[in-house]
Design a protein around this motif. Structure first.
Motif, PDB file in Angstrom:
ATOM      1  N   PHE A 138       0.839  -1.196   0.000  1.00 12.07           N
ATOM      2  CA  PHE A 138       0.000   0.000   0.000  1.00 12.07           C
ATOM      3  C   PHE A 138       0.872   1.242   0.000  1.00 12.07           C
ATOM      4  N   GLU A 139       0.232   2.380  -0.151  1.00 16.86           N
ATOM      5  CA  GLU A 139       0.899   3.677  -0.066  1.00 16.86           C
ATOM      6  C   GLU A 139       0.085   4.606   0.815  1.00 16.86           C
ATOM      7  N   GLY A 140       0.693   5.695   1.228  1.00 17.34           N
ATOM      8  CA  GLY A 140       0.003   6.714   2.007  1.00 17.34           C
ATOM      9  C   GLY A 140       0.472   8.088   1.561  1.00 17.34           C
ATOM     10  N   LEU A 141      -0.438   8.895   1.054  1.00 16.09           N
ATOM     11  CA  LEU A 141      -0.105  10.251   0.621  1.00 16.09           C
ATOM     12  C   LEU A 141      -1.293  11.147   0.902  1.00 16.09           C
ATOM     13  N   LYS A 142      -1.129  12.447   0.704  1.00 18.90           N
ATOM     14  CA  LYS A 142      -2.185  13.378   1.095  1.00 18.90           C
ATOM     15  C   LYS A 142      -2.497  14.398   0.003  1.00 18.90           C
ATOM     16  N   ARG A 195       3.753  14.872  -3.547  1.00 17.02           N
ATOM     17  CA  ARG A 195       4.680  13.802  -3.973  1.00 17.02           C
ATOM     18  C   ARG A 195       3.953  12.596  -4.585  1.00 17.02           C
ATOM     19  N   LEU A 196       3.012  12.867  -5.443  1.00 18.15           N
ATOM     20  CA  LEU A 196       2.247  11.812  -6.109  1.00 18.15           C
ATOM     21  C   LEU A 196       3.158  10.864  -6.878  1.00 18.15           C
ATOM     22  N   ASP A 197       4.081  11.428  -7.645  1.00 14.38           N
ATOM     23  CA  ASP A 197       4.953  10.592  -8.484  1.00 14.38           C
ATOM     24  C   ASP A 197       5.813   9.646  -7.666  1.00 14.38           C
ATOM     25  N   GLN A 198       6.350  10.126  -6.544  1.00 16.65           N
ATOM     26  CA  GLN A 198       7.210   9.293  -5.708  1.00 16.65           C
ATOM     27  C   GLN A 198       6.435   8.136  -5.076  1.00 16.65           C
ATOM     28  N   ASN A 199       5.228   8.408  -4.638  1.00 12.69           N
ATOM     29  CA  ASN A 199       4.435   7.344  -4.032  1.00 12.69           C
ATOM     30  C   ASN A 199       4.032   6.292  -5.057  1.00 12.69           C
ATOM     31  N   ILE A 200       3.736   6.706  -6.275  1.00  9.34           N
ATOM     32  CA  ILE A 200       3.390   5.743  -7.317  1.00  9.34           C
ATOM     33  C   ILE A 200       4.592   4.873  -7.658  1.00  9.34           C
ATOM     34  N   ARG A 201       5.765   5.485  -7.741  1.00  4.49           N
ATOM     35  CA  ARG A 201       6.972   4.707  -8.037  1.00  4.49           C
ATOM     36  C   ARG A 201       7.270   3.707  -6.924  1.00  4.49           C
ATOM     37  N   GLU A 235      -2.051   6.499 -11.384  1.00  2.00           N
ATOM     38  CA  GLU A 235      -2.133   7.956 -11.288  1.00  2.00           C
ATOM     39  C   GLU A 235      -3.534   8.437 -11.675  1.00  2.00           C
ATOM     40  N   GLN A 236      -4.066   7.878 -12.759  1.00  2.00           N
ATOM     41  CA  GLN A 236      -5.420   8.229 -13.202  1.00  2.00           C
ATOM     42  C   GLN A 236      -6.436   7.932 -12.105  1.00  2.00           C
ATOM     43  N   MET A 237      -6.296   6.791 -11.441  1.00  2.00           N
ATOM     44  CA  MET A 237      -7.235   6.396 -10.394  1.00  2.00           C
ATOM     45  C   MET A 237      -7.171   7.356  -9.205  1.00  2.00           C
ATOM     46  N   ILE A 238      -5.959   7.702  -8.788  1.00  2.00           N
ATOM     47  CA  ILE A 238      -5.800   8.602  -7.641  1.00  2.00           C
ATOM     48  C   ILE A 238      -6.387   9.974  -7.949  1.00  2.00           C
ATOM     49  N   LEU A 239      -6.090  10.482  -9.135  1.00  2.00           N
ATOM     50  CA  LEU A 239      -6.604  11.799  -9.508  1.00  2.00           C
ATOM     51  C   LEU A 239      -8.127  11.788  -9.625  1.00  2.00           C
ATOM     52  N   GLU A 240      -8.673  10.727 -10.211  1.00  2.00           N
ATOM     53  CA  GLU A 240     -10.123  10.671 -10.422  1.00  2.00           C
ATOM     54  C   GLU A 240     -10.891  10.619  -9.107  1.00  2.00           C
ATOM     55  N   PRO A 259      -3.707   4.080  -1.645  1.00  2.00           N
ATOM     56  CA  PRO A 259      -3.728   3.068  -2.705  1.00  2.00           C
ATOM     57  C   PRO A 259      -3.303   1.710  -2.125  1.00  2.00           C
ATOM     58  N   THR A 260      -3.959   0.657  -2.538  1.00  2.00           N
ATOM     59  CA  THR A 260      -3.683  -0.680  -2.003  1.00  2.00           C
ATOM     60  C   THR A 260      -3.705  -1.702  -3.145  1.00  2.00           C
ATOM     61  N   HIS A 261      -2.783  -2.661  -3.088  1.00  2.00           N
ATOM     62  CA  HIS A 261      -2.691  -3.696  -4.120  1.00  2.00           C
ATOM     63  C   HIS A 261      -2.633  -5.050  -3.431  1.00  2.00           C
TER      64      HIS A 261
END
Length: 340
Positions: free
Chosen positions: A57-61, A74-80, A100-105, A125-127
């Motif tokens: 998973f990730e955690g961002l704000k 820091r969207l890009d760093q969390n996705i990477r 990225e599309q999912m987070i933005l939407e 985000p969780t996988h």
């Protein structure tokens, strides 16, 4: 770190938006992301994630600025990092553009619910591996689910910014050495027995894992030491989480002209430096940015870090970060992604 919100607020991360966004991997391709109720997840009891911990998973704000815009930090760093965790767990590869599309939407969908500063919208985000195959202990899941939850949160420090007590534990590790850089639930669970024991026995807030006398990190955050114009923290390797907040704080320290040292730090050196009146220590993470450390517990004895109070540098760096996040200061490194 454990913190509850101030008066009138629920514990951090316990309130969720009614919908989330999800995409499934069927062994061949990812499905078109769909917005679904956030409390209606259905999985087979034999799903790989339940038996073999195929989860990350990730955690961002996201933050609301004075002009009404919503910006993710820091969207890009969390996705990477999510993609990295996925690879190291042998889950189906994440399509980073899709994520990225999912987070933005989903963030734009609930833009009106992003709290005013000092609050924010926590994004998770969780996988997870979904294949129903309990015989695959030595094989990865061929199917998976990727979803993004939203949780509005208040000010982490609204109840006061008291300092933390850390127990220095020189036996054992937070998690398996080759798995430290993976943001996976199993790593957090493996640290819990040590944390609970430390709270019960010495009233510690967290455990700072120091295997063989080498300072690493706590059960849920990176550790940083501030001594004069020096910032010292363990260099990145497979044993610890590659913290996005850690990276951001170190960059701000460099911007201030400080000497940033990413290197090995022994317990002996830590205690020696901590005894200096101007020394500070902090834990870095998405929730708090920087949480001040006031006391180190080692071999049954308490050691103050500096004066034992929250240090000026820790508070300054936290304010600098918050000001960028809330749009009150320039974003010189392009850390913000505008949603709406």
């Amino acid at each position: 770190m454990k913190k509850t919100e101030g008066s009138g607020m629920t514990a951090f991360g316990t309130v969720f938006m009614p919908e989330m966004i999800a995409s499934e991997y069927n062994g061949t391709q990812w499905s078109q992301p769909a917005v679904v109720p956030s409390d209606s997840l259905t999985l087979h009891p034999g799903a790989h994630v339940f038996h073999y911990a195929s989860t990350c998973f990730e955690g961002l704000k996201a933050f609301r600025h004075e002009d009404g815009s919503i910006n993710i930090f820091r969207l890009d760093q969390n996705i990477r990092r999510m993609a990295q965790s996925t690879r190291l767990l042998a889950l189906p590869e994440v399509d980073q553009a899709l994520l990225e599309q999912m987070i933005l939407e989903i963030t734009e969908r609930f833009a009106g619910d992003v709290p005013e500063p000092p609050g924010s919208m926590y994004i998770r985000p969780t996988h997870i591996g979904t294949e129903a195959a309990i015989g695959k202990a030595a094989a990865p899941s061929t199917t998976s689910l990727l979803y993004v939850l939203l949780s509005p949160v208040g000010d982490y420090f609204s109840g006061g910014s008291g300092t933390l007590r850390l127990l220095l534990q020189e036996e054992g590790m937070r998690c398996a050495p080759h798995m430290g850089e993976v943001k996976s639930g199993g790593n957090y669970a493996s640290a819990l027995p040590s944390i609970l024991q430390a709270r019960a026995e010495v009233k510690a807030d967290q455990v700072l894992f120091c295997p063989h006398g080498e300072v690493q990190e706590t059960g849920a955050a990176n550790f940083l030491l501030f001594d004069g114009d020096e910032v010292i923290t363990k260099s990145l390797d497979s044993t610890l989480l590659h913290g996005v907040t850690r990276n951001s704080v170190l960059q701000l320290a460099r911007d201030m002209g400080m000497s940033v040292q990413e290197r090995d730090l022994t317990v002996a050196e830590l205690l020696e430096r901590a005894a200096k009146p101007g020394c500070e220590a902090a834990l870095s993470g998405t929730a708090a940015v920087l949480a001040p450390v006031g006391t180190l517990i080692h071999q049954g004895r308490d050691y103050k870090v500096g004066t034992g109070a929250a240090g000026e540098l820790t508070q300054k760096l936290r304010r600098m970060m918050n000001d960028i996040q809330w749009g009150k200061a320039e974003d010189p490194h392009g850390w913000l992604t505008r949603v709406s």
